[in-house]
Design a protein around this motif. Structure first.
Motif, PDB file in Angstrom:
ATOM      1  N   VAL A 118      75.788  76.124  41.111  1.00  0.00           N
ATOM      2  CA  VAL A 118      75.813  75.020  40.151  1.00  0.00           C
ATOM      3  C   VAL A 118      75.205  73.924  40.882  1.00  0.00           C
ATOM      4  CG1 VAL A 118      77.672  73.531  39.128  1.00  0.00           C
ATOM      5  CG2 VAL A 118      78.142  75.953  39.782  1.00  0.00           C
ATOM      6  N   TRP A 119      74.189  73.455  40.018  1.00  0.00           N
ATOM      7  CA  TRP A 119      73.382  72.368  40.542  1.00  0.00           C
ATOM      8  C   TRP A 119      73.721  71.048  39.518  1.00  0.00           C
ATOM      9  CZ3 TRP A 119      72.053  77.227  40.377  1.00  0.00           C
ATOM     10  CH2 TRP A 119      71.610  77.856  41.478  1.00  0.00           C
ATOM     11  N   VAL A 120      74.141  70.039  39.956  1.00  0.00           N
ATOM     12  CA  VAL A 120      74.763  68.913  39.366  1.00  0.00           C
ATOM     13  C   VAL A 120      73.698  67.647  39.519  1.00  0.00           C
ATOM     14  CG1 VAL A 120      76.263  68.107  40.915  1.00  0.00           C
ATOM     15  CG2 VAL A 120      76.507  67.480  38.398  1.00  0.00           C
ATOM     16  N   GLU A 142      78.017  78.387  44.691  1.00  0.00           N
ATOM     17  CA  GLU A 142      78.052  77.102  45.579  1.00  0.00           C
ATOM     18  C   GLU A 142      77.582  76.015  44.762  1.00  0.00           C
ATOM     19  OE1 GLU A 142      75.861  78.108  48.968  1.00  0.00           O
ATOM     20  OE2 GLU A 142      76.870  79.900  49.316  1.00  0.00           O
ATOM     21  N   ALA A 143      78.317  74.852  44.863  1.00  0.00           N
ATOM     22  CA  ALA A 143      77.611  73.687  44.435  1.00  0.00           C
ATOM     23  C   ALA A 143      76.822  72.977  45.037  1.00  0.00           C
ATOM     24  CB  ALA A 143      79.002  72.781  43.849  1.00  0.00           C
ATOM     25  N   THR A 145      73.838  69.034  44.717  1.00  0.00           N
ATOM     26  CA  THR A 145      73.363  67.891  44.120  1.00  0.00           C
ATOM     27  C   THR A 145      71.964  67.902  44.190  1.00  0.00           C
ATOM     28  OG1 THR A 145      75.617  66.974  44.671  1.00  0.00           O
ATOM     29  CG2 THR A 145      73.742  65.597  44.151  1.00  0.00           C
ATOM     30  N   VAL A 146      71.420  67.564  43.008  1.00  0.00           N
ATOM     31  CA  VAL A 146      70.031  67.281  42.770  1.00  0.00           C
ATOM     32  C   VAL A 146      69.571  66.206  41.939  1.00  0.00           C
ATOM     33  CG1 VAL A 146      69.646  69.988  43.141  1.00  0.00           C
ATOM     34  CG2 VAL A 146      70.027  68.987  40.767  1.00  0.00           C
ATOM     35  N   SER A 147      68.483  65.878  41.706  1.00  0.00           N
ATOM     36  CA  SER A 147      68.031  64.968  40.726  1.00  0.00           C
ATOM     37  C   SER A 147      67.004  65.546  39.693  1.00  0.00           C
ATOM     38  CB  SER A 147      67.549  63.687  41.442  1.00  0.00           C
ATOM     39  OG  SER A 147      66.901  62.835  40.498  1.00  0.00           O
ATOM     40  N   PHE A 148      67.604  65.878  38.488  1.00  0.00           N
ATOM     41  CA  PHE A 148      66.812  66.270  37.586  1.00  0.00           C
ATOM     42  C   PHE A 148      65.869  65.223  36.953  1.00  0.00           C
ATOM     43  CE2 PHE A 148      70.625  69.110  37.396  1.00  0.00           C
ATOM     44  CZ  PHE A 148      69.982  70.279  37.469  1.00  0.00           C
ATOM     45  N   THR A 149      66.290  63.899  37.027  1.00  0.00           N
ATOM     46  CA  THR A 149      65.276  63.167  36.346  1.00  0.00           C
ATOM     47  C   THR A 149      64.140  62.508  37.381  1.00  0.00           C
ATOM     48  OG1 THR A 149      66.891  61.495  36.922  1.00  0.00           O
ATOM     49  CG2 THR A 149      66.992  62.011  34.740  1.00  0.00           C
ATOM     50  N   GLU A 150      64.657  62.365  38.687  1.00  0.00           N
ATOM     51  CA  GLU A 150      63.512  61.832  39.614  1.00  0.00           C
ATOM     52  C   GLU A 150      62.521  62.824  40.316  1.00  0.00           C
ATOM     53  OE1 GLU A 150      65.392  58.830  42.020  1.00  0.00           O
ATOM     54  OE2 GLU A 150      66.343  57.844  40.444  1.00  0.00           O
ATOM     55  N   GLU A 151      63.442  63.888  40.695  1.00  0.00           N
ATOM     56  CA  GLU A 151      62.732  64.959  41.218  1.00  0.00           C
ATOM     57  C   GLU A 151      63.036  66.405  40.516  1.00  0.00           C
ATOM     58  OE1 GLU A 151      64.793  64.514  44.771  1.00  0.00           O
ATOM     59  OE2 GLU A 151      62.974  63.685  45.802  1.00  0.00           O
ATOM     60  N   PRO A 152      62.468  66.523  39.475  1.00  0.00           N
ATOM     61  CA  PRO A 152      62.743  67.702  38.876  1.00  0.00           C
ATOM     62  C   PRO A 152      61.973  68.956  39.368  1.00  0.00           C
ATOM     63  CG  PRO A 152      61.043  66.334  37.477  1.00  0.00           C
ATOM     64  CD  PRO A 152      61.759  65.487  38.538  1.00  0.00           C
ATOM     65  N   ILE A 159      66.510  76.130  42.422  1.00  0.00           N
ATOM     66  CA  ILE A 159      67.148  76.905  41.519  1.00  0.00           C
ATOM     67  C   ILE A 159      66.432  78.308  41.524  1.00  0.00           C
ATOM     68  CG2 ILE A 159      67.803  77.688  39.191  1.00  0.00           C
ATOM     69  CD1 ILE A 159      68.074  74.265  38.842  1.00  0.00           C
ATOM     70  N   ASN A 160      65.200  78.064  41.548  1.00  0.00           N
ATOM     71  CA  ASN A 160      64.387  79.593  41.556  1.00  0.00           C
ATOM     72  C   ASN A 160      64.405  80.260  42.860  1.00  0.00           C
ATOM     73  OD1 ASN A 160      63.778  79.467  38.825  1.00  0.00           O
ATOM     74  ND2 ASN A 160      61.915  78.347  39.027  1.00  0.00           N
ATOM     75  N   SER A 161      64.406  79.622  43.932  1.00  0.00           N
ATOM     76  CA  SER A 161      64.326  80.205  45.279  1.00  0.00           C
ATOM     77  C   SER A 161      65.768  80.853  45.551  1.00  0.00           C
ATOM     78  CB  SER A 161      64.378  78.886  46.366  1.00  0.00           C
ATOM     79  OG  SER A 161      63.025  78.456  46.390  1.00  0.00           O
ATOM     80  N   TRP A 162      66.833  79.940  44.963  1.00  0.00           N
ATOM     81  CA  TRP A 162      68.159  80.770  44.942  1.00  0.00           C
ATOM     82  C   TRP A 162      68.099  82.095  44.317  1.00  0.00           C
ATOM     83  CZ3 TRP A 162      71.542  82.190  41.017  1.00  0.00           C
ATOM     84  CH2 TRP A 162      72.695  82.534  41.485  1.00  0.00           C
ATOM     85  N   VAL A 163      67.562  82.029  42.991  1.00  0.00           N
ATOM     86  CA  VAL A 163      67.444  83.194  42.022  1.00  0.00           C
ATOM     87  C   VAL A 163      66.608  84.468  42.784  1.00  0.00           C
ATOM     88  CG1 VAL A 163      66.214  84.227  40.098  1.00  0.00           C
ATOM     89  CG2 VAL A 163      67.766  82.241  39.825  1.00  0.00           C
ATOM     90  N   LYS A 164      65.746  84.053  43.450  1.00  0.00           N
ATOM     91  CA  LYS A 164      64.907  85.130  44.111  1.00  0.00           C
ATOM     92  C   LYS A 164      65.752  85.688  45.154  1.00  0.00           C
ATOM     93  CE  LYS A 164      60.431  85.851  46.337  1.00  0.00           C
ATOM     94  NZ  LYS A 164      59.074  84.976  46.571  1.00  0.00           N
ATOM     95  N   LYS A 165      66.290  85.002  45.849  1.00  0.00           N
ATOM     96  CA  LYS A 165      67.188  85.377  47.300  1.00  0.00           C
ATOM     97  C   LYS A 165      68.480  86.192  46.562  1.00  0.00           C
ATOM     98  CE  LYS A 165      69.864  83.877  51.203  1.00  0.00           C
ATOM     99  NZ  LYS A 165      70.557  82.787  52.156  1.00  0.00           N
ATOM    100  N   ALA A 166      68.924  85.841  45.531  1.00  0.00           N
ATOM    101  CA  ALA A 166      70.292  86.320  44.974  1.00  0.00           C
ATOM    102  C   ALA A 166      69.976  87.633  44.404  1.00  0.00           C
ATOM    103  CB  ALA A 166      70.788  85.570  43.996  1.00  0.00           C
TER     104      ALA A 166
END
Length: 451
Positions: A118-120, A142-143, A145-152, A159-166
Motif C-alpha cells: 500500500v503506497w499512500v 506493507e504500507a 509513504t511516497v510522493s506521487f506529485t513531487e517524485e512520481p 512499486i515496480n521493484s516490489w512487484v519484481k521481488k514479490a
C-alpha cells in the motif's frame, strides 16, 4: 451468521468471482461476434491470444479496498465479493494468506509467495490505523509513504521493484509514470507467485511436435507433452472432459501425499474428489485442472456450463474418478496484461469504487472526514482510478510456474476398457486450485499454445 457459515459464504464468493471472470474472459462463440462479450476477451480471441489471471489476487485487492470502504460503496463491494461483512471478508483473507498460500518449498512442496503493498501519498496524512492493521494482518500488505506529485518516478520505481521481488522476477513492472497524476492518492497492489512440480513429471524425451487446432480454423505446430497410461482423476461430462494433474505436496501433507503416482498404477488410499472443505489443514493440496471440450470449437459453450455456479464446479470435482488416462498436453507460457480490468469490473456490476462522485473510501486515509478550511469544505473524495492486473503462467514437463499482480490506483498389450484419451489439441481452460480450501489461484484459456 455462524463462523462456519460465514467462512463458506466467503469461500463461495471467491469461487464465484473466479468463475465470473473466467466466463467474462472466454472467447465469444464461433460466428457469434463480440456483442455482449468482454472487449478484452474479443480482442484476445481475434488474435488467438491466450488469457491468464489470478482470481485470488483480484479478490484480495478488492477485499482490501472493502476494508477502507463505507456506506453504499462497501455494500456493493460485499455483494460483488459474496461476503457477509468486511470483518468476515478479512477473516477469510487471513486464512487464505496463512494457510492456503503458505510457502511449502522447504518441505518439498510448491513455492508460493503472497503479499501486498500500500503506497499512500504524503499529502494524504497517512493511513488510518484500522486500515493499516487489516492490510497487514489479513492481506500481508506493507504500507509505505511516497510522493506521487513531487517524485512520481521514484514512487513508480519503488512499486515496480516490489512487484519484481514479490513475483520472483517473473513480472518486472505493473505501472508506469503515465498511470500517476495529481489525483493519485493511493496505490494498492497484491501479488501471488506459484511454482509447483508435478507429482508425476512428464518424460521430456516423449515430448514431440503436433498440430493444435485454433478456434478460427487455423493450425499451429506446438510441443506436446505425452504420457503413457497413467492413473489420474478424470471426469467425462456431457460435451467435455476434466483432468486433474496434482503437484508435489511436500512433507507437510498426509502420508499418502508422499507416494508418487506411478504410470499405470493406483495410489493406495486414494479417494474420489469432493467439494472443498473449510477445515484447517496442516498441508496444502494443489492441482491443475484442465477443462477440454469434445468439440474443437466448443470452448465458449463449455465455459458457460463450468462457470454456472460454485456448486456446479464442486459437483464436477465430486464426479472425478481415478481412471487410466493417456495424455497429450501442449507446453505453454502465457503473459497476459489486463489493462481494462476497471472497465470489465464495471460491466460486471462493480461501479461505485471507481466513481469520483459516489465512491466512499473514507476508511483508508487519515483526515478524510475532517473539514479542511473555514468554509466547511471536505477533503477531495478518494476513488479507484485504475485497476491493473498482469499474470504469467508457464507449463512444461516438470511443472508450473505462475505469477500475478493486481494493482488498484485509488485515483503394452491392449488398452484398458475404461481408458480415457485426453488429447488437448484444441482450445481449453485451466484452473490451478488448492483443493482443501477450494481457492482458485490461477485460471485461464489456452487458444494457441505457441502464442
Amino acid at each position: 451468521m455462524a463462523a462456519a457459515d460465514a467462512a463458506i459464504a466467503a469461500r463461495d464468493g471467491q469461487t464465484a468471482l473466479a468463475l465470473r471472470l473466467a466466463k467474462h474472459l472466454a472467447p465469444p462463440p464461433p460466428g457469434g461476434g463480440g456483442a455482449g462479450y468482454s472487449a478484452t476477451a474479443s480482442a484476445a480471441a481475434a488474435n488467438n491470444n491466450n488469457v491468464a489471471f489470478s482470481p485470488v489476487s483480484v479478490h484480495a485487492a478488492l477485499a482490501l479496498t472493502a476494508a477502507g470502504a463505507r456506506g453504499a460503496t462497501l455494500a456493493q463491494l460485499l455483494a460483488f465479493l459474496g461476503a457477509p461483512s468486511a470483518e468476515e471478508l478479512a477473516d477469510f483473507g487471513r486464512r487464505v494468506a496463512d494457510r492456503v498460500l503458505a510457502d511449502r518449498s522447504d518441505a518439498g512442496g510448491p513455492r508460493v509467495l503472497f503479499g501486498g503493498g500500500v503506497w499512500v501519498d504524503a499529502a494524504r496524512g497517512g493511513l488510518t490505523e484500522a486500515f493499516r492493521d487489516v492490510a497487514a494482518e489479513a492481506y500481508k500488505s506493507e504500507a509505505r509513504t511516497v510522493s506521487f506529485t513531487e517524485e512520481p518516478e521514484a514512487a513508480v520505481e519503488m512499486i515496480n521493484s516490489w512487484v519484481k521481488k514479490a513475483t520472483d522476477n517473473l513480472i518486472n513492472s505493473i505501472i508506469s509514470t503515465g498511470d500517476i497524476d495529481a489525483n493519485t492518492d493511493l496505490v494498492l497492489a497484491n501479488a501471488v507467485y506459484f511454482k509447483g512440480a508435478w507429482l508425476e513429471p512428464f518424460n521430456p524425451y516423449a515430448t514431440n511436435w503436433g498440430t493444435f487446432h485454433r478456434l478460427d480454423g487455423g493450425l499451429a505446430e506446438a510441443e506436446f507433452m505425452r504420457s503413457g497410461i497413467w492413473s489420474l482423476d478424470v471426469a467425462c461430462m456431457d460435451g467435455f472432459k476434466v483432468l486433474k494433474l496434482p503437484y508435489e505436496r511436500g512433507a507437510a501433507g498426509t502420508g499418502s501425499c508422499q507416494l508418487k503416482r506411478r504410470r499405470g498404477q493406483q495410489v493406495a488410499g486414494k479417494s474420489k474428489a469432493t467439494a472443498p472443505s473449510t477445515e484447517a489443514n496442516e498441508g496444502t493440496q494443489y492441482s491443475m485442472l484442465f477443462f477440454l471440450p469434445d468439440a474443437r470449437d466448443g470452448l465458449s459453450t463449455m465455459v458457460d456450463l463450468v462457470t454456472a455456479s460454485p456448486s456446479f464446479l464442486y459437483g464436477i470435482l465430486a464426479e472425478m474418478k481415478e481412471r487410466p488416462v493417456v495424455m497429450e498436453l501442449p507446453k505453454f507460457a502465457i503473459t497476459f496484461s489486463w489493462g481494462d480490468l476497471k472497465g470489465d469490473l464495471r460491466r460486471l456490476g462493480l461501479s461505485l469504487p471507481f466513481s469520483p462522485e459516489a465512491a466512499d473510501l473514507r476508511g483508508m486515509c487519515k483526515g478524510d472526514d475532517e473539514v479542511v478550511d473555514g468554509a466547511g469544505a471536505a477533503r477531495r473524495p478518494t476513488f479507484l482510478s485504475k485497476v491493473a492486473h498482469t499474470a504469467v503462467v508457464k507449463v512444461n514437463e516438470v511443472g508450473t510456474e505462475a505469477a500475478a499482480v493486481t494493482v488498484h490506483l485509488r485515483g503394452g498389450g491392449g488398452p484398458p476398457p475404461d481408458l480415457v484419451e485426453f488429447n488437448a489439441d484444441h482450445p481449453f481452460t485451466f484452473f490451478i486450485m488448492e483443493e482443501r480450501s477450494g481457492v482458485i489461484v490461477f485460471a485461464g484459456h489456452v487458444l494457441d499454445p505457441t502464442k
